[in-house]
Design a protein around this motif. Structure first.
Motif, PDB file in Angstrom:
ATOM      1  N   ALA A   1     -39.092  18.193  34.763  1.00 27.62           N
ATOM      2  CA  ALA A   1     -40.155  19.175  35.013  1.00 27.62           C
ATOM      3  C   ALA A   1     -39.671  20.250  35.988  1.00 27.62           C
ATOM      4  CB  ALA A   1     -41.394  18.476  35.555  1.00 27.62           C
ATOM      5  N   ALA A   2     -38.917  19.858  37.007  1.00 27.89           N
ATOM      6  CA  ALA A   2     -38.386  20.828  37.965  1.00 27.89           C
ATOM      7  C   ALA A   2     -37.399  21.767  37.289  1.00 27.89           C
ATOM      8  CB  ALA A   2     -37.720  20.097  39.127  1.00 27.89           C
ATOM      9  N   VAL A   3     -36.566  21.219  36.405  1.00 29.35           N
ATOM     10  CA  VAL A   3     -35.623  22.055  35.659  1.00 29.35           C
ATOM     11  C   VAL A   3     -36.378  23.063  34.805  1.00 29.35           C
ATOM     12  CG1 VAL A   3     -33.930  22.038  33.779  1.00 29.35           C
ATOM     13  CG2 VAL A   3     -33.710  20.416  35.677  1.00 29.35           C
ATOM     14  N   ALA A   4     -37.384  22.600  34.078  1.00 30.90           N
ATOM     15  CA  ALA A   4     -38.155  23.498  33.205  1.00 30.90           C
ATOM     16  C   ALA A   4     -38.785  24.630  34.017  1.00 30.90           C
ATOM     17  CB  ALA A   4     -39.223  22.714  32.460  1.00 30.90           C
ATOM     18  N   ALA A   5     -39.318  24.314  35.182  1.00 26.52           N
ATOM     19  CA  ALA A   5     -39.929  25.346  36.024  1.00 26.52           C
ATOM     20  C   ALA A   5     -38.893  26.358  36.500  1.00 26.52           C
ATOM     21  CB  ALA A   5     -40.632  24.695  37.211  1.00 26.52           C
ATOM     22  N   ASN A   6     -37.711  25.873  36.856  1.00 26.31           N
ATOM     23  CA  ASN A   6     -36.670  26.782  37.325  1.00 26.31           C
ATOM     24  C   ASN A   6     -36.116  27.648  36.199  1.00 26.31           C
ATOM     25  OD1 ASN A   6     -36.775  26.153  40.057  1.00 26.31           O
ATOM     26  ND2 ASN A   6     -35.319  24.455  39.863  1.00 26.31           N
ATOM     27  N   LEU A   7     -36.040  27.113  34.988  1.00 22.33           N
ATOM     28  CA  LEU A   7     -35.591  27.936  33.855  1.00 22.33           C
ATOM     29  C   LEU A   7     -36.604  29.033  33.558  1.00 22.33           C
ATOM     30  CD1 LEU A   7     -33.953  25.466  31.306  1.00 22.33           C
ATOM     31  CD2 LEU A   7     -32.992  26.567  33.336  1.00 22.33           C
TER      32      LEU A   7
ATOM     33  N   PRO B   1     -25.895  19.962  19.681  1.00 21.79           N
ATOM     34  CA  PRO B   1     -27.205  19.465  19.226  1.00 21.79           C
ATOM     35  C   PRO B   1     -28.165  19.185  20.378  1.00 21.79           C
ATOM     36  CG  PRO B   1     -25.469  18.412  17.965  1.00 21.79           C
ATOM     37  CD  PRO B   1     -24.797  19.169  19.084  1.00 21.79           C
ATOM     38  N   GLN B   2     -27.658  18.639  21.487  1.00 21.33           N
ATOM     39  CA  GLN B   2     -28.515  18.437  22.655  1.00 21.33           C
ATOM     40  C   GLN B   2     -28.995  19.772  23.208  1.00 21.33           C
ATOM     41  OE1 GLN B   2     -25.949  16.092  25.171  1.00 21.33           O
ATOM     42  NE2 GLN B   2     -26.941  14.172  24.588  1.00 21.33           N
ATOM     43  N   ALA B   3     -28.130  20.774  23.214  1.00 25.24           N
ATOM     44  CA  ALA B   3     -28.540  22.094  23.678  1.00 25.24           C
ATOM     45  C   ALA B   3     -29.671  22.635  22.822  1.00 25.24           C
ATOM     46  CB  ALA B   3     -27.345  23.052  23.659  1.00 25.24           C
ATOM     47  N   THR B   4     -29.534  22.476  21.503  1.00 21.96           N
ATOM     48  CA  THR B   4     -30.565  22.959  20.591  1.00 21.96           C
ATOM     49  C   THR B   4     -31.906  22.300  20.882  1.00 21.96           C
ATOM     50  OG1 THR B   4     -28.898  23.348  18.885  1.00 21.96           O
ATOM     51  CG2 THR B   4     -31.184  23.211  18.163  1.00 21.96           C
ATOM     52  N   ARG B   5     -31.875  21.015  21.211  1.00 25.56           N
ATOM     53  CA  ARG B   5     -33.119  20.282  21.473  1.00 25.56           C
ATOM     54  C   ARG B   5     -33.687  20.594  22.856  1.00 25.56           C
ATOM     55  NH1 ARG B   5     -31.126  15.737  21.223  1.00 25.56           N
ATOM     56  NH2 ARG B   5     -31.249  14.935  23.352  1.00 25.56           N
ATOM     57  N   LEU B   6     -32.853  20.556  23.888  1.00 25.47           N
ATOM     58  CA  LEU B   6     -33.345  20.665  25.253  1.00 25.47           C
ATOM     59  C   LEU B   6     -33.628  22.107  25.667  1.00 25.47           C
ATOM     60  CD1 LEU B   6     -31.027  18.010  26.941  1.00 25.47           C
ATOM     61  CD2 LEU B   6     -33.468  17.802  26.488  1.00 25.47           C
ATOM     62  N   LEU B   7     -33.028  23.061  24.964  1.00 27.05           N
ATOM     63  CA  LEU B   7     -33.243  24.468  25.297  1.00 27.05           C
ATOM     64  C   LEU B   7     -34.041  25.186  24.220  1.00 27.05           C
ATOM     65  CD1 LEU B   7     -29.643  25.251  26.625  1.00 27.05           C
ATOM     66  CD2 LEU B   7     -31.683  24.774  27.998  1.00 27.05           C
ATOM     67  N   ALA B   8     -34.743  24.434  23.412  1.00 26.66           N
ATOM     68  CA  ALA B   8     -35.446  25.020  22.265  1.00 26.66           C
ATOM     69  C   ALA B   8     -36.501  26.031  22.660  1.00 26.66           C
ATOM     70  CB  ALA B   8     -36.077  23.908  21.420  1.00 26.66           C
ATOM     71  N   ASP B   9     -37.127  25.836  23.822  1.00 26.36           N
ATOM     72  CA  ASP B   9     -38.274  26.671  24.182  1.00 26.36           C
ATOM     73  C   ASP B   9     -37.960  27.739  25.225  1.00 26.36           C
ATOM     74  OD1 ASP B   9     -39.906  25.163  22.460  1.00 26.36           O
ATOM     75  OD2 ASP B   9     -40.244  23.660  24.013  1.00 26.36           O
ATOM     76  N   VAL B  10     -36.679  27.991  25.479  1.00 27.92           N
ATOM     77  CA  VAL B  10     -36.347  28.973  26.512  1.00 27.92           C
ATOM     78  C   VAL B  10     -36.526  30.396  25.983  1.00 27.92           C
ATOM     79  CG1 VAL B  10     -34.705  27.401  27.610  1.00 27.92           C
ATOM     80  CG2 VAL B  10     -33.875  29.054  25.904  1.00 27.92           C
ATOM     81  N   ASP B  11     -36.563  31.345  26.910  1.00 27.67           N
ATOM     82  CA  ASP B  11     -36.615  32.764  26.576  1.00 27.67           C
ATOM     83  C   ASP B  11     -35.256  33.177  26.010  1.00 27.67           C
ATOM     84  OD1 ASP B  11     -36.482  35.521  26.558  1.00 27.67           O
ATOM     85  OD2 ASP B  11     -37.112  35.788  28.628  1.00 27.67           O
ATOM     86  N   ARG B  12     -35.175  33.359  24.700  1.00 25.09           N
ATOM     87  CA  ARG B  12     -33.879  33.597  24.065  1.00 25.09           C
ATOM     88  C   ARG B  12     -33.355  35.015  24.266  1.00 25.09           C
ATOM     89  NH1 ARG B  12     -33.328  29.798  18.745  1.00 25.09           N
ATOM     90  NH2 ARG B  12     -34.233  27.923  19.694  1.00 25.09           N
ATOM     91  N   ASP B  13     -34.167  35.886  24.809  1.00 22.39           N
ATOM     92  CA  ASP B  13     -33.657  37.213  25.148  1.00 22.39           C
ATOM     93  C   ASP B  13     -32.759  37.167  26.374  1.00 22.39           C
ATOM     94  OD1 ASP B  13     -34.972  38.478  23.053  1.00 22.39           O
ATOM     95  OD2 ASP B  13     -36.768  38.866  24.260  1.00 22.39           O
TER      96      ASP B  13
ATOM     97  N   LEU C   1     -25.510  26.660  15.869  1.00 28.96           N
ATOM     98  CA  LEU C   1     -26.531  25.830  16.510  1.00 28.96           C
ATOM     99  C   LEU C   1     -27.894  26.505  16.595  1.00 28.96           C
ATOM    100  CD1 LEU C   1     -25.979  25.635  20.390  1.00 28.96           C
ATOM    101  CD2 LEU C   1     -25.090  27.457  18.962  1.00 28.96           C
ATOM    102  N   GLY C   2     -27.961  27.821  16.432  1.00 29.27           N
ATOM    103  CA  GLY C   2     -29.262  28.481  16.417  1.00 29.27           C
ATOM    104  C   GLY C   2     -29.676  29.117  17.722  1.00 29.27           C
ATOM    105  N   LEU C   3     -29.024  28.781  18.818  1.00 31.69           N
ATOM    106  CA  LEU C   3     -29.298  29.415  20.103  1.00 31.69           C
ATOM    107  C   LEU C   3     -28.359  30.600  20.307  1.00 31.69           C
ATOM    108  CD1 LEU C   3     -29.605  26.249  22.385  1.00 31.69           C
ATOM    109  CD2 LEU C   3     -31.466  27.823  21.821  1.00 31.69           C
ATOM    110  N   PRO C   4     -28.760  31.588  21.098  1.00 28.91           N
ATOM    111  CA  PRO C   4     -27.841  32.686  21.402  1.00 28.91           C
ATOM    112  C   PRO C   4     -26.590  32.164  22.108  1.00 28.91           C
ATOM    113  CG  PRO C   4     -30.079  33.218  22.102  1.00 28.91           C
ATOM    114  CD  PRO C   4     -30.079  31.767  21.732  1.00 28.91           C
ATOM    115  N   ILE C   5     -25.415  32.584  21.637  1.00 25.58           N
ATOM    116  CA  ILE C   5     -24.153  32.205  22.273  1.00 25.58           C
ATOM    117  C   ILE C   5     -23.749  33.374  23.155  1.00 25.58           C
ATOM    118  CG2 ILE C   5     -21.753  31.511  21.904  1.00 25.58           C
ATOM    119  CD1 ILE C   5     -22.661  30.516  19.100  1.00 25.58           C
ATOM    120  N   VAL C   6     -24.078  33.287  24.433  1.00 28.47           N
ATOM    121  CA  VAL C   6     -23.887  34.445  25.296  1.00 28.47           C
ATOM    122  C   VAL C   6     -22.425  34.632  25.674  1.00 28.47           C
ATOM    123  CG1 VAL C   6     -26.236  34.165  26.173  1.00 28.47           C
ATOM    124  CG2 VAL C   6     -24.332  33.278  27.505  1.00 28.47           C
ATOM    125  N   LYS C   7     -21.649  33.541  25.649  1.00 24.41           N
ATOM    126  CA  LYS C   7     -20.239  33.656  26.023  1.00 24.41           C
ATOM    127  C   LYS C   7     -19.460  32.496  25.409  1.00 24.41           C
ATOM    128  CE  LYS C   7     -18.947  33.081  30.477  1.00 24.41           C
ATOM    129  NZ  LYS C   7     -18.681  33.463  31.889  1.00 24.41           N
TER     130      LYS C   7
END
Length: 370
Positions: free
Chosen positions: A154-160, A194-206, A230-236
């Motif tokens: 929950a703390a991680v989600a709030a900080n993200l 795959p874990q990234a796709t699941r755990l970061l699914a709801d982040v601001d993708r911009d 994987l479907g998430l933005p690959i920033v680097k």
């Protein structure tokens, strides 16, 4: 350096300065005028890209003294260097005698990680060249896997959420978009794509996405094409190679069992947090091992050991060989030059050779240096 993708977009190639031990501003200026200047001369490139690492101390100093930040930007320009990406994974003490698990602290449950990262974003927005409107920062994959609780999640989600808000505000104020990439790593909460796709699914993708480290992906035995899709933005992309030992050859890895950095080790049937545990019987000797030890991209270790350079080529092809690049920031990140077995290398020559190897791989995919 800058390269033109066949679709017309610009791709930035840099080397990561976390290979250098300095954690204050005088030391950083020394890196620029010393080794980095030699690397640029050896490459014969008009612009040398740097993936700058700033410790918490150096970042706080720059934020507290705007004149120093303006001076750093001016010095980069004078030296023919540019910064479009920062490495925000290590917080401080990255070249202490023993780093190991401490590199994951503070993690993303800690408000200090949020403050540090948003401070880096402010710095990067000021350092970006005038003709560049987007920068990137790589960061740790939330936390090391042990001690993970519902409260910590929950703390991680709030900080993200707060990170995304801060980056949106920064873009509104400066016109510069800074994107944050969480870097999957063996043994962490976000260990695989795959874990990234699941755990970061709801982040601001911009503003939030992933940073793919090719060494980490190789240690996880991930398919390059799957990681790219994987479907998430690959920033680097961090261009890096893992160490590989064929079955029965693991005794030759003993020279790489060093005390500073954590070297997660995996075989097709098992995993250990560090190489020493694997060598003590933690993994079967009859299987191939891959070790989280960033080794030079362009050079092979003593046989029978090899590297995952062929895998890195697959990753480069998957991300940049298509009709449009899936990432536009590439950072060569071999931070282990100073703990490699054998005689100390000429660091500038080694970094230049790695960058040259990488630009040749990209040239084979149709990218041309600008």
């Amino acid at each position: 350096m800058r390269l033109r993708h066949p679709d017309g977009s610009t791709v930035h190639l840099a080397y990561c300065t976390n290979v250098h031990p300095a954690e204050d501003l005088p030391g950083i200026h020394g890196q620029l005028s010393g080794i980095a200047a030699r690397v640029r001369n050896l490459l014969g490139t008009e612009r040398l890209g740097l993936g700058l690492w700033l410790s918490q101390h150096a970042a706080a100093d720059l934020l507290a003294r705007p004149g120093e930040l303006a001076g750093l930007r001016e010095r980069l320009s004078e030296l023919g260097m540019e910064v479009v990406t920062l490495n925000g994974f290590p917080y401080r003490g990255f070249h202490d005698e023993i780093v190991k698990y401490r590199v994951y602290a503070p993690d993303w449950a800690d408000a200090e990680r949020l403050r540090y990262t948003l401070g880096l974003a402010e710095i990067l927005a000021a350092l970006l060249p005038d003709d560049v409107t987007e920068g990137t920062i790589s960061t740790l994959p939330l936390a090391w896997r042990t001690g993970w609780t519902a409260e910590k999640a929950a703390a991680v989600a709030a900080n993200l959420d707060a990170a995304a808000r801060g980056l949106r505000d920064l873009a509104d104020r400066t016109g510069k978009t800074i994107r944050l990439g969480f870097e999957p790593e063996p043994g962490c909460i976000v260990e695989t794509t795959p874990q990234a796709t699941r755990l970061l699914a709801d982040v601001d993708r911009d503003h939030l996405g992933v940073c793919l480290d090719a060494c980490h992906l190789a240690v996880g035995f991930e398919e390059a094409a799957a990681a790219a899709g994987l479907g998430l933005p690959i920033v680097k992309l961090q261009a890096s190679c893992a160490l590989e030992a064929p079955p029965g050859s693991q005794d030759t890895l003993k020279a790489f069992d060093e005390p500073r950095f954590l070297h997660q080790t995996r075989s097709p049937s098992g995993f250990t947090d560090d190489l020493g545990e694997a060598l003590a019987g933690g993994l079967p000797m009859g299987e191939r091992w891959r070790v989280h030890f960033h080794v030079p991209l362009h050079a092979a270790p003593p046989p029978p050991l090899t590297t995952t350079a062929p895998y890195l080529r697959e990753v480069l092809d998957a991300l940049l060989g298509g009709p449009a690049p899936l990432t536009r920031h590439i950072e060569v990140e071999t931070y282990t030059w100073n703990v490699l077995p054998g005689a100390p290398p000429d660091l500038a020559e080694g970094i230049a050779a790695e960058l040259d190897w990488t630009r040749r791989q990209l040239a084979a995919l149709g990218l041309k240096e600008l």
